[in-house]
Design a protein around this motif. Structure first.
Motif, PDB file in Angstrom:
ATOM      1  N   LEU A   1      -3.274   2.435   4.007  1.00  0.00           N
ATOM      2  CA  LEU A   1      -3.022   1.185   3.966  1.00  0.00           C
ATOM      3  C   LEU A   1      -1.809   0.649   3.667  1.00  0.00           C
ATOM      4  O   LEU A   1      -1.072  -0.528   4.112  1.00  0.00           O
ATOM      5  CB  LEU A   1      -3.982   0.549   2.923  1.00  0.00           C
ATOM      6  CG  LEU A   1      -4.220  -1.055   2.852  1.00  0.00           C
ATOM      7  CD1 LEU A   1      -4.525  -1.647   4.146  1.00  0.00           C
ATOM      8  CD2 LEU A   1      -5.302  -1.431   1.922  1.00  0.00           C
TER       9      LEU A   1
ATOM     10  N   ARG B   1      -2.528  -7.033   5.641  1.00  0.00           N
ATOM     11  CA  ARG B   1      -3.747  -7.917   5.575  1.00  0.00           C
ATOM     12  C   ARG B   1      -3.620  -9.358   5.595  1.00  0.00           C
ATOM     13  O   ARG B   1      -2.511  -9.736   5.318  1.00  0.00           O
ATOM     14  CB  ARG B   1      -4.525  -7.475   4.063  1.00  0.00           C
ATOM     15  CG  ARG B   1      -5.641  -8.338   3.716  1.00  0.00           C
ATOM     16  CD  ARG B   1      -6.636  -7.629   2.756  1.00  0.00           C
ATOM     17  NE  ARG B   1      -6.989  -6.457   2.996  1.00  0.00           N
ATOM     18  CZ  ARG B   1      -7.947  -5.649   2.485  1.00  0.00           C
ATOM     19  NH1 ARG B   1      -8.251  -6.203   1.196  1.00  0.00           N
ATOM     20  NH2 ARG B   1      -8.296  -4.552   3.036  1.00  0.00           N
TER      21      ARG B   1
ATOM     22  N   ALA C   1      -5.388 -12.949   5.035  1.00  0.00           N
ATOM     23  CA  ALA C   1      -6.416 -13.683   4.528  1.00  0.00           C
ATOM     24  C   ALA C   1      -6.373 -15.223   5.043  1.00  0.00           C
ATOM     25  O   ALA C   1      -5.233 -15.908   4.999  1.00  0.00           O
ATOM     26  CB  ALA C   1      -6.212 -13.748   2.957  1.00  0.00           C
TER      27      ALA C   1
ATOM     28  N   GLY D   1       1.120  -3.955   3.362  1.00  0.00           N
ATOM     29  CA  GLY D   1       0.298  -2.852   3.025  1.00  0.00           C
ATOM     30  C   GLY D   1       0.315  -2.516   1.490  1.00  0.00           C
ATOM     31  O   GLY D   1      -0.596  -2.431   0.950  1.00  0.00           O
TER      32      GLY D   1
ATOM     33  N   VAL E   1      -1.359  -4.754  -0.930  1.00  0.00           N
ATOM     34  CA  VAL E   1      -2.632  -4.969  -0.736  1.00  0.00           C
ATOM     35  C   VAL E   1      -3.705  -4.502  -1.714  1.00  0.00           C
ATOM     36  O   VAL E   1      -3.485  -3.230  -2.194  1.00  0.00           O
ATOM     37  CB  VAL E   1      -3.179  -4.711   0.586  1.00  0.00           C
ATOM     38  CG1 VAL E   1      -4.837  -4.737   0.640  1.00  0.00           C
ATOM     39  CG2 VAL E   1      -2.761  -5.376   1.599  1.00  0.00           C
TER      40      VAL E   1
ATOM     41  N   SER F   1      -7.239  -3.370  -2.771  1.00  0.00           N
ATOM     42  CA  SER F   1      -8.441  -3.212  -1.874  1.00  0.00           C
ATOM     43  C   SER F   1      -9.286  -2.140  -2.567  1.00  0.00           C
ATOM     44  O   SER F   1      -8.709  -1.159  -3.084  1.00  0.00           O
ATOM     45  CB  SER F   1      -8.388  -2.681  -0.470  1.00  0.00           C
ATOM     46  OG  SER F   1      -9.443  -2.452   0.157  1.00  0.00           O
TER      47      SER F   1
END
Length: 211
Positions: free
Chosen positions: A118, A123, A125, A136, A139, A141
């Protein structure tokens, strides 16, 4: 129908034999044989085989996306995500390759790919139709996907049975999701998908089989 149909043609010492073998579910295997001379000339293998499946056969099969959520990709206990220079274990990849070959031989595998960590991605949103982009490495997650398989199977249980043999590592998680077909949507949604041309290829194919 238990017999095979043989078609033979002779031309300049070349021999072509086509054997049509009926299988279950209205499928047939066409086996074409050539002499060595013809194979070398046309760049063909000595014996080639192609399986032709009719709609009646495919109608009983569903498509599934199977996601690999590898433990090594998960940022846990303050551990940072793997960087772009991450390299998987060669021994593990060899074992996974054998598992993938079994899926191919079973005629189940449509496609597969591994994903980079990642930290190499991003990402988006959305809020009020506007996207906030997070690079990345930043992020946050809880579950990071590391790869996927797209397969065909008769049922979800068949997929579960297959992936119980997957050479996953300790802490790895496998997630199985069925691909939505046109029949899974109400009539107004099906109409909108057809008119917009946004229905997936698999959805369009299964819709034709059901009509």
């Amino acid at each position: 129908m238990n017999h095979a149909i043989h078609l033979t043609q002779r031309r300049k010492a070349a021999k072509v034999v086509v054997r049509i073998h009926p299988l279950r579910h209205h499928a047939f295997v066409f086996i074409v044989s050539f002499t060595v001379t013809e194979c070398l000339f046309w760049g063909l293998p000595i014996v080639g085989a192609v399986t032709v499946q009719t709609q009646n056969h495919r109608r009983n099969r569903m498509q599934f996306m199977v996601f690999m959520i590898p433990a090594v990709y998960q940022p846990k206990n303050g551990k940072q995500q793997p960087g772009p220079d991450f390299k998987p274990d060669p021994k593990m990849m060899t074992e996974m390759g054998r598992f993938n070959d079994e899926l191919r031989k079973a005629g189940a595998l449509l496609s597969l790919d591994g994903l980079l960590p990642l930290s190499t991605g991003a990402r988006l949103a959305f809020a009020k139709r506007k996207a906030t982009v997070t690079d990345g490495p930043a992020v946050d997650s809880k579950e990071v996907v590391g790869g996927y398989w797209l397969i065909e199977a008769k049922s979800k249980q068949q997929v579960v049975d297959w992936w119980q043999r997957c050479p996953a590592q300790d802490g790895d998680v496998i997630e199985i999701r069925q691909v939505a077909g046109m029949a899974d949507f109400p009539a107004d949604v099906q109409k909108a998908l057809r008119e917009s041309g946004t229905a997936g290829r698999g959805q369009r194919a299964r819709s034709k089989e059901q009509d």
